[in-house]
Write an enzyme that holds these catalytic residues in place. Sequence first.
Site, PDB file in Angstrom:
ATOM      1  N   GLN A  15      72.379  42.959  21.524  1.00  0.00           N
ATOM      2  CA  GLN A  15      73.349  42.505  22.185  1.00  0.00           C
ATOM      3  C   GLN A  15      74.442  42.973  21.226  1.00  0.00           C
ATOM      4  O   GLN A  15      75.921  43.085  21.784  1.00  0.00           O
ATOM      5  CB  GLN A  15      73.443  41.021  22.124  1.00  0.00           C
ATOM      6  N   LEU A  30      75.572  35.148  26.161  1.00  0.00           N
ATOM      7  CA  LEU A  30      76.963  35.831  25.572  1.00  0.00           C
ATOM      8  C   LEU A  30      77.156  37.194  26.158  1.00  0.00           C
ATOM      9  O   LEU A  30      78.297  37.521  26.179  1.00  0.00           O
ATOM     10  CB  LEU A  30      76.802  35.960  23.898  1.00  0.00           C
ATOM     11  N   HIS A  39      64.523  33.212  25.012  1.00  0.00           N
ATOM     12  CA  HIS A  39      65.747  33.827  25.653  1.00  0.00           C
ATOM     13  C   HIS A  39      66.027  34.849  24.688  1.00  0.00           C
ATOM     14  O   HIS A  39      66.231  36.044  25.183  1.00  0.00           O
ATOM     15  CB  HIS A  39      66.963  32.622  25.670  1.00  0.00           C
TER      16      HIS A  39
HETATM   17 ZN    ZN Z   1      71.164  36.267  25.676  1.00  0.00          ZN
END
Ligand code: ZN
Length: 190
Positions: free
Chosen positions: A50, A99, A140
């Site tokens: 991410q 996010l 997740h």
């Molecule tokens: Zn995530």
Amino acid sequence: MILTINAYGHPTLRKIAKDIDKDYPNLDKLIADMFETMYFSKGVGLAAPQVDFPIRLIVIDTIPFKKEYPEAMDMKKIMINAHIVEESGNDWLYNEGCLSVPNIHEDILRKSKIKIEYLDENFVEHVEEFEGINARVIQHEYDHLEGKLFVDRVSPLKKMILKRKLTDISKGIVDVDYKMNFPFQNKRRR
Ligand code: ZN
């Protein structure tokens, strides 16, 4: 340092992340930055892809859930080279967000328990079992290491409904108060 979070559509979010070894450069700094980024953007977990590092590293702190879920106490973790060994227990629907996919929340079905092997920040091996909200957050984040996103797990009909919103996110047409890297943003307009 607060890092920029890759938005939906970014190719790094679709890579299968790689294991690392002790010599990985500036790992302590990356871990500290990931925690800072996660707290700033009010997340409970963050995976290295991410923030554009395609490596098997996740940070987690489920403390915001402690009132609702007692198992969330003392659940601050760094997991390096994480590999889920087993998923078990009941199927459990839980409303997830991400996010990298701001302002979308969907009920996702997953197993309630996991067994996972990982290394901590000192490269000490652990094999641990988690359940409830802790298992959910790990599952997740673990998806991110496998190049998956929670929105991949919704029904085909729901996916059709979400398509426009997801395209907008990848173009930066979304209200978000942390720094993001939008892969299809028209740079000239900024
Ligand atoms: Zn995530």
